[in-house]
Design a protein around this motif. Sequence first.
Motif, PDB file in Angstrom:
ATOM      1  N   LEU A 273      16.561 -24.366 -33.063  1.00 48.30           N
ATOM      2  CA  LEU A 273      17.316 -23.665 -34.091  1.00 48.30           C
ATOM      3  C   LEU A 273      16.973 -22.177 -34.124  1.00 48.30           C
ATOM      4  CD1 LEU A 273      19.128 -23.445 -36.581  1.00 48.30           C
ATOM      5  CD2 LEU A 273      17.220 -24.282 -37.973  1.00 48.30           C
ATOM      6  N   PHE A 274      15.671 -21.850 -34.127  1.00 49.49           N
ATOM      7  CA  PHE A 274      15.299 -20.445 -34.261  1.00 49.49           C
ATOM      8  C   PHE A 274      15.725 -19.644 -33.040  1.00 49.49           C
ATOM      9  CE2 PHE A 274      12.275 -16.861 -34.769  1.00 49.49           C
ATOM     10  CZ  PHE A 274      12.701 -16.457 -36.031  1.00 49.49           C
ATOM     11  N   LYS A 275      15.679 -20.255 -31.866  1.00 51.08           N
ATOM     12  CA  LYS A 275      16.133 -19.569 -30.653  1.00 51.08           C
ATOM     13  C   LYS A 275      17.615 -19.230 -30.757  1.00 51.08           C
ATOM     14  CE  LYS A 275      16.653 -20.261 -25.655  1.00 51.08           C
ATOM     15  NZ  LYS A 275      16.425 -21.218 -24.531  1.00 51.08           N
TER      16      LYS A 275
ATOM     17  N   PHE B  85      19.329 -18.906 -33.532  1.00 53.12           N
ATOM     18  CA  PHE B  85      19.504 -17.904 -34.580  1.00 53.12           C
ATOM     19  C   PHE B  85      19.187 -16.502 -34.061  1.00 53.12           C
ATOM     20  CE2 PHE B  85      17.640 -15.641 -38.364  1.00 53.12           C
ATOM     21  CZ  PHE B  85      18.856 -15.372 -38.958  1.00 53.12           C
ATOM     22  N   LEU B  86      18.124 -16.371 -33.276  1.00 53.78           N
ATOM     23  CA  LEU B  86      17.824 -15.079 -32.660  1.00 53.78           C
ATOM     24  C   LEU B  86      18.972 -14.655 -31.732  1.00 53.78           C
ATOM     25  CD1 LEU B  86      14.018 -15.380 -31.816  1.00 53.78           C
ATOM     26  CD2 LEU B  86      15.089 -14.024 -33.633  1.00 53.78           C
ATOM     27  N   GLY B  87      19.589 -15.663 -31.075  1.00 53.56           N
ATOM     28  CA  GLY B  87      20.724 -15.365 -30.210  1.00 53.56           C
ATOM     29  C   GLY B  87      21.890 -14.778 -30.979  1.00 53.56           C
ATOM     30  N   THR B  88      22.111 -15.222 -32.229  1.00 51.52           N
ATOM     31  CA  THR B  88      23.203 -14.652 -33.028  1.00 51.52           C
ATOM     32  C   THR B  88      22.912 -13.200 -33.398  1.00 51.52           C
ATOM     33  OG1 THR B  88      22.312 -15.431 -35.162  1.00 51.52           O
ATOM     34  CG2 THR B  88      23.789 -16.923 -33.973  1.00 51.52           C
ATOM     35  N   TRP B  89      21.645 -12.873 -33.601  1.00 47.40           N
ATOM     36  CA  TRP B  89      21.287 -11.480 -33.879  1.00 47.40           C
ATOM     37  C   TRP B  89      21.518 -10.610 -32.646  1.00 47.40           C
ATOM     38  CZ3 TRP B  89      19.860  -8.530 -38.030  1.00 47.40           C
ATOM     39  CH2 TRP B  89      19.737  -9.210 -39.239  1.00 47.40           C
ATOM     40  N   LEU B  90      21.135 -11.114 -31.482  1.00 45.98           N
ATOM     41  CA  LEU B  90      21.388 -10.371 -30.251  1.00 45.98           C
ATOM     42  C   LEU B  90      22.895 -10.193 -30.047  1.00 45.98           C
ATOM     43  CD1 LEU B  90      20.419  -9.015 -27.670  1.00 45.98           C
ATOM     44  CD2 LEU B  90      20.277 -11.286 -26.602  1.00 45.98           C
ATOM     45  N   TYR B  91      23.651 -11.241 -30.349  1.00 47.62           N
ATOM     46  CA  TYR B  91      25.119 -11.187 -30.241  1.00 47.62           C
ATOM     47  C   TYR B  91      25.672 -10.110 -31.176  1.00 47.62           C
ATOM     48  CZ  TYR B  91      29.894 -13.192 -30.094  1.00 47.62           C
ATOM     49  OH  TYR B  91      31.236 -13.398 -29.938  1.00 47.62           O
ATOM     50  N   TRP B  92      25.137 -10.049 -32.388  1.00 47.73           N
ATOM     51  CA  TRP B  92      25.567  -9.048 -33.364  1.00 47.73           C
ATOM     52  C   TRP B  92      25.272  -7.636 -32.868  1.00 47.73           C
ATOM     53  CZ3 TRP B  92      22.417  -6.041 -36.908  1.00 47.73           C
ATOM     54  CH2 TRP B  92      23.152  -5.397 -37.900  1.00 47.73           C
ATOM     55  N   ILE B  93      24.090  -7.464 -32.260  1.00 49.06           N
ATOM     56  CA  ILE B  93      23.711  -6.152 -31.723  1.00 49.06           C
ATOM     57  C   ILE B  93      24.612  -5.776 -30.545  1.00 49.06           C
ATOM     58  CG2 ILE B  93      21.869  -4.901 -30.523  1.00 49.06           C
ATOM     59  CD1 ILE B  93      19.883  -6.617 -32.220  1.00 49.06           C
TER      60      ILE B  93
ATOM     61  N   GLY C 266      20.718 -24.653 -39.783  1.00 46.55           N
ATOM     62  CA  GLY C 266      21.850 -24.086 -39.068  1.00 46.55           C
ATOM     63  C   GLY C 266      21.846 -22.579 -39.160  1.00 46.55           C
ATOM     64  N   PHE C 267      22.940 -21.989 -38.782  1.00 44.49           N
ATOM     65  CA  PHE C 267      23.068 -20.529 -38.823  1.00 44.49           C
ATOM     66  C   PHE C 267      24.529 -20.173 -38.985  1.00 44.49           C
ATOM     67  CE2 PHE C 267      22.843 -22.131 -34.513  1.00 44.49           C
ATOM     68  CZ  PHE C 267      23.975 -21.607 -33.907  1.00 44.49           C
ATOM     69  N   GLU C 268      24.761 -18.948 -39.458  1.00 44.07           N
ATOM     70  CA  GLU C 268      26.113 -18.454 -39.680  1.00 44.07           C
ATOM     71  C   GLU C 268      26.234 -17.073 -39.047  1.00 44.07           C
ATOM     72  OE1 GLU C 268      29.073 -18.356 -43.528  1.00 44.07           O
ATOM     73  OE2 GLU C 268      27.149 -17.339 -43.734  1.00 44.07           O
ATOM     74  N   TYR C 269      27.320 -16.849 -38.357  1.00 45.92           N
ATOM     75  CA  TYR C 269      27.569 -15.547 -37.744  1.00 45.92           C
ATOM     76  C   TYR C 269      29.073 -15.298 -37.770  1.00 45.92           C
ATOM     77  CZ  TYR C 269      29.135 -18.062 -33.582  1.00 45.92           C
ATOM     78  OH  TYR C 269      29.827 -18.887 -32.722  1.00 45.92           O
ATOM     79  N   SER C 270      29.487 -14.120 -37.332  1.00 45.53           N
ATOM     80  CA  SER C 270      30.908 -13.750 -37.400  1.00 45.53           C
ATOM     81  C   SER C 270      31.526 -13.610 -36.027  1.00 45.53           C
ATOM     82  CB  SER C 270      31.083 -12.424 -38.150  1.00 45.53           C
ATOM     83  OG  SER C 270      30.910 -12.576 -39.528  1.00 45.53           O
TER      84      SER C 270
END
Length: 550
Positions: A110-112, A114-122, A154-158
């Motif tokens: 899960l945490f991996k 979630f970090l991927g969604t932050w990288l995606y956002w960047i 889970g995680f949420e992203y756009s």
Amino acid sequence: MLRATNIDSLSRGTFDVLVLGGGINGAVAAAALAGRGAKVALIDRGDFAGFTSQESSNLAWGGIKYMESLEFRLVRKLCRSRNRLLRSYPSSVQEIRFYAAHERGFRHGLFKLFLGTWLYWIIGSFFTKLPRLLSRRTIAREEPIINVDGCDGGFEYSDAYLVDNDARFVWGFVRAALDRGALAANYVESLGARREGGAWVARARDVLSGRELSIRARVIVNACGPFADAHNALTGQRTRHRHIFSKGIHLIVDRLTSSRRVLTFFADDGRPFFVIPMGNRTCIGTTDTPVEVPETHVTPEDRRFVLSNINKRLNLPRPLTEADVIAERCGVRPLAVQDGSGTDDWMLLSRKHAVEVDREQAHVSIFGGKLTDCLNVGEEICEVVQALGVALPRPAARWYGEPGEDERRAFFEEARQLGLDARTQPRSSEALSARLWRRYGAQALGLLEEIRRDPRMADPLIDGAEDLRCEVAYAARHEMITKLEDFLRRRTKIALLVRRDELSTSPGLREACRILFGEAAEPKLEEYFQEHGARQPAEGKAPLTAQPLR
């Protein structure tokens, strides 16, 4: 009729570019070239967006799944394309949250992810809302429909999605090409082409009448999607790229949740699996199955896979069954591969496009691609065609996007004075003025004038659909409706929202057909239901046909 006039004109003179195929790639190619001043013809052997481009997930996303295969350059490119669509089409392409539940034991923690969604956002230039980590308790509170058994959070992203349907979005590019002087005709099939006197001479056939014609053009752009390889064989083109195919299906059911989020899971086979809002309906899918040919259909196994996965992952009052399915979408993804690359494993392939040019013969082939990347395709085709010697008199002209703010304000002020939004149907997912602006842009002012002259033009015709009488009349005049399916499935999404047995007994559908086809209304109705079938109607209602659903 617009189509007949255009067909008559296709044999006159020499075009700068003949675009073959009216899916998303062909539509943006024609719109971009016409917008930049080229003399363009566009033909499709079926309806515009009548194949792969009408079967998408209605998502314009930056390719987050390609991060798993470390294709960061592709993700960056797709994110920038998504952002440009969001800026250019604020009414049609909008940000939406993806709400993902994570099952214990999944191949990535899960945490991996979630970090991927932050990288995606960047990578996406911080263009969307921030990602968010979700606990099981948060998921249960915010989306109680999700079954959190076996879930560790889970995680949420756009990302982004199409508010209307994909085929309507494609039609917008065809309409833009027409408005800028292109000639376009649906149901005109290319039978092959040859070089003659420094130009291409394409043999074409009107599929409906059988009439044959010749079309001359300096450059041919093969945008036939899954059929690009077959058409290249007709013209003797040998290319490095070719296609392999993956089939995807979606099932449309009644709305499962009132939240405007894409619920995201990983199916039993590990692939992403979505519950996508579609107004008063929900779209569930997709599958990812290798197939040998472009022509596909939904199998019982496909339905079982989708229904089984969704029933496992949602808390529903009762499990969904085939009886709950209102409509189905089924299409292939044409995946571009390069001969000798050793990458025929469809599971490892992305949806990136490739443009291959035969400079000597002035022939261009487009392989692969997806809706998110469409503006890049249009720009790239302009560069290629210009390099082949075609002058583009307006090289810096903006060929895409919604009308300007002044036109938008003028429309909404007129709509306010007319009291248009008071006519919005109670079950509608948006205000009537917003929907008309999104679908017609500046042309929506003409619809307001029709409503002002005759208030009945603001009445919806078909139960379960929001389309107004004035929209049907507009489609009859301007949208090249040739078959009833063109209207029900592509210019609108009525066929995705209303069950066929309900359509088969709808008085409103008969009236719409009279507006669209005049004296040919009844034959067009019979043709549609003979081809697509209809479930048996409720007792006491006479069907148009007794064909079973296929």
